[in-house]
Structure formats: structure tokens, C-alpha cells
Design a protein around this motif. Structure first.
Motif, mmCIF file in Angstrom:
data_model
loop_
_atom_site.group_PDB
_atom_site.id
_atom_site.type_symbol
_atom_site.label_atom_id
_atom_site.label_comp_id
_atom_site.label_asym_id
_atom_site.label_seq_id
_atom_site.Cartn_x
_atom_site.Cartn_y
_atom_site.Cartn_z
ATOM 1 N N ASP A 16 0.825 -1.209 0.000
ATOM 2 C CA ASP A 16 0.000 0.000 0.000
ATOM 3 C C ASP A 16 0.860 1.260 0.000
ATOM 4 O O ASP A 16 0.571 2.228 -0.715
ATOM 5 C CB ASP A 16 -0.936 0.006 1.214
ATOM 6 N N SER A 17 1.907 1.263 0.807
ATOM 7 C CA SER A 17 2.787 2.433 0.865
ATOM 8 C C SER A 17 3.470 2.667 -0.481
ATOM 9 O O SER A 17 3.603 3.811 -0.933
ATOM 10 C CB SER A 17 3.841 2.242 1.957
ATOM 11 N N ARG B 157 2.334 1.816 -3.424
ATOM 12 C CA ARG B 157 1.336 2.307 -4.366
ATOM 13 C C ARG B 157 1.045 3.792 -4.148
ATOM 14 O O ARG B 157 0.904 4.555 -5.102
ATOM 15 C CB ARG B 157 0.050 1.484 -4.221
ATOM 16 N N ILE B 158 0.968 4.221 -2.893
ATOM 17 C CA ILE B 158 0.677 5.620 -2.597
ATOM 18 C C ILE B 158 1.838 6.522 -3.032
ATOM 19 O O ILE B 158 1.630 7.587 -3.620
ATOM 20 C CB ILE B 158 0.380 5.795 -1.097
ATOM 21 N N GLY C 199 1.814 6.730 -6.754
ATOM 22 C CA GLY C 199 0.704 7.566 -7.182
ATOM 23 C C GLY C 199 0.992 9.040 -6.988
ATOM 24 O O GLY C 199 0.717 9.865 -7.862
ATOM 25 N N ALA C 200 1.583 9.384 -5.838
ATOM 26 C CA ALA C 200 1.916 10.789 -5.565
ATOM 27 C C ALA C 200 2.944 11.309 -6.561
ATOM 28 O O ALA C 200 2.882 12.467 -6.988
ATOM 29 C CB ALA C 200 2.430 10.923 -4.132
ATOM 30 N N LEU D 66 -7.575 12.105 -5.832
ATOM 31 C CA LEU D 66 -7.099 11.251 -4.745
ATOM 32 C C LEU D 66 -6.980 9.796 -5.179
ATOM 33 O O LEU D 66 -6.096 9.066 -4.711
ATOM 34 C CB LEU D 66 -8.045 11.365 -3.544
ATOM 35 N N GLU D 67 -7.848 9.360 -6.094
ATOM 36 C CA GLU D 67 -7.771 7.981 -6.578
ATOM 37 C C GLU D 67 -6.484 7.728 -7.343
ATOM 38 O O GLU D 67 -6.006 6.587 -7.397
ATOM 39 C CB GLU D 67 -8.982 7.656 -7.453
ATOM 40 N N ILE E 278 -3.707 8.772 -6.384
ATOM 41 C CA ILE E 278 -2.675 8.610 -5.360
ATOM 42 C C ILE E 278 -2.882 7.332 -4.546
ATOM 43 O O ILE E 278 -1.963 6.533 -4.386
ATOM 44 C CB ILE E 278 -2.654 9.832 -4.421
ATOM 45 N N VAL E 279 -4.094 7.125 -4.058
ATOM 46 C CA VAL E 279 -4.338 6.002 -3.138
ATOM 47 C C VAL E 279 -4.996 4.813 -3.809
ATOM 48 O O VAL E 279 -5.136 3.757 -3.192
ATOM 49 C CB VAL E 279 -5.194 6.463 -1.936
#
Length: 286
Positions: A50-51, A53-54, A57-58, A187-188, A190-191
Motif C-alpha cells: 500500500d505504501s 502504491r501511494i 501515485g503521488a 485522490l484515486e 494517489i491512493v
């Protein structure tokens, strides 16, 4: 008196933040080197999935433009100023959205945005007649923000935060309405996908786009696609039509890229550098 008390921390084991700091001591020169370090941190179990991917994404957001993530005009759920309260209510309830662009006299005249909560609050006041209610509804329409297709997504997010807006209308180079974009769309990126109780309906949505064409969401199940277009695509390897499209392209396609699948022509209408969101389906013309 010497202090021989044992510490609760294992001196040989570094904390998460210390290990993450160690991973970045290489002083990356550009985004590619930084991304390589991030992947190395993930490989060494410093970052979980998850980290990773975030962070990816950012980093990707700064490379995207509004046109890459917007909801195309053909998929917008909008209200018309001269519609009745009953018509507005029906659209609001069936869509499940919270914000709606309101059109004036022509399709390129957006006069504002209606928030569902404002309408609900007004509707609870039962002392209005139908005509009075119509006048009151016009009074609660909020101002609208317009942004160009070329605006960078990271700049848009900063504007959303500073202006406290959650929706903007996207215009093309001729000031025509190209679509809309919300803070959730940003936001999608990014997360990842943010699903709610209405998303299952949107996933299977196949809407006509005029002249025999349809806008199809990439997450539409293959069974639904086959049933609608009378095709026989297999669902053994992929669950959604978007999976088949990505496989046929062999990469993540860009907006307006086209491909033929059987007797159908597919044109990508919405995509970013990670996935396809929607495409236009029309009969193939040889």
C-alpha cells in the motif's frame, strides 16, 4: 550511581523511519532514481504494498493533466435549470452523487453547481409551494469553477485544497465543456480506487454516446459486455473488459488510442499512466 537499566528498544534493530531514511541516503538525482530507491525499499520490506502504491501515485500525479482523469461530458450527470424539482430529485437519487453541474439555456452554459445536501435541507421546509420551491432552488445553486484540460493534476489538487472546492468543470481550448473533475478523481490517482455503495452500478454502466457508439467503463464485467454487444469474449483470464483491452494493447494505452476487437472498434476516452478507465465502443468499419 551507574544506570544499568535495560532499554526496551533493541539497539540492533532499526525503526521503520530509520530504515526508510537509510534507503534515501543515496541522494537520488531525478524521479527515476527516486522511484528505483522506493522499489528497493519495497523489495527489502521497508515499504509495504500500500505504501509503495501511494508513493508511486503521488509521484505520478505531477505528470498527469486534467484531461487524463476527468469524467467525459458524455458521462456527466447534470441538471437543467428549467427542469422540475421532481426531475432533479430523480436524478440525484438514482446517481448517488453529491454535486451536480446545472445547465442554463444551452449545453455549454453551466451556471453553477447544486449540492444535494442543500436541496435536501430546502426540501425539509414543507411550507413552500411548487413554484416557490423552484425559485428557492435557483437561489441555492453555488458558483462553479472552470479549469482547462491542460491543467496539471498536482496544481488542481492544490487549488482544491486552498479554495475548498470539490468539483471543477473542464473546458477545452474553445471554452466548450469537455467534462468535469472532482477531488476524488485526484485522490484515486494517489491512493487507488475509492469505492462506495454506488460504484457497483457504475462499473456495469454502458451508456449510449450517439451515432451508434457507447461509452463503456473499463471495469465492466466481461459477461455484461458480451450480453450488451452480443460478443463472446472469454472471462477465463480476465474478469473485466478493461483487462482484455490492456492485454490486446500490450501496454497502458493513451487517450484516443484505438484498437479493433472482433467486429468492434474501441477508442480510449479516459486513461492515465496506470490504467484505462473508459472507452468508446462502435461498430468496426473496414
Amino acid at each position: 550511581m551507574s544506570d544499568d537499566r535495560p532499554t526496551s528498544r533493541n539497539p540492533g534493530k532499526k525503526s521503520f523511519f530509520e530504515r526508510l531514511g537509510d534507503a534515501f541516503t543515496g541522494e537520488p538525482k531525478d524521479s527515476d532514481e527516486l522511484l528505483a530507491i522506493v522499489h528497493a525499499a519495497h523489495k527489502n520490506d521497508i515499504l509495504d504494498d500500500d505504501s509503495l502504491r501511494i508513493i508511486q501515485g503521488a509521484m505520478n500525479v505531477s505528470d498527469l493533466h486534467v484531461r487524463d482523469i476527468m469524467i467525459p461530458r458524455s458521462q456527466m450527470v447534470s441538471l437543467e435549470l428549467d427542469e422540475t424539482i421532481k426531475q432533479w430529485t430523480s436524478k440525484i437519487v438514482s446517481s448517488g452523487h453529491s454535486r451536480f453541474p446545472v445547465f442554463g439555456q444551452n449545453p455549454d452554459e453551466i451556471i453553477g453547481v447544486l449540492l444535494a445536501k442543500d436541496m435536501l435541507s430546502l426540501s425539509l421546509k414543507n411550507d413552500f409551494s411548487e413554484s416557490d420551491m423552484q425559485k428557492q432552488m435557483k437561489g441555492i445553486i453555488r458558483s462553479v469553477t472552470f479549469v482547462p484540460e491542460s491543467k496539471r493534476v498536482n496544481v488542481l489538487l492544490r487549488d482544491f485544497r486552498s479554495n475548498r472546492n470539490h468539483m471543477a468543470i473542464v473546458v477545452d481550448e474553445y471554452r466548450g465543456i469537455a467534462g468535469l473533475v472532482t477531488i476524488e478523481d485526484v485522490l484515486e490517482e494517489i491512493v487507488g480506487e475509492i469505492e462506495d455503495e454506488h460504484d457497483d452500478e457504475a462499473v456495469t454502466n454502458i451508456t449510449p454516446n450517439g451515432a451508434g457508439a457507447f461509452i463503456v467503463q473499463a471495469l465492466t464485467p466481461i459477461e455484461s459486455f458480451n450480453e450488451h454487444f452480443n460478443t463472446e469474449f472469454s472471462n477465463e483470464e480476465f474478469d473485466t473488459i478493461g483487462g482484455i483491452v490492456m492485454h490486446e494493447f500490450g501496454c497502458v494505452p493513451k487517450r484516443d488510442d484505438t484498437i479493433d476487437l472482433g467486429d468492434l472498434k474501441l477508442r480510449v476516452t479516459t486513461a492515465d499512466n496506470r490504467r484505462v478507465r473508459a472507452f468508446e465502443v462502435s461498430p468496426r468499419i473496414d
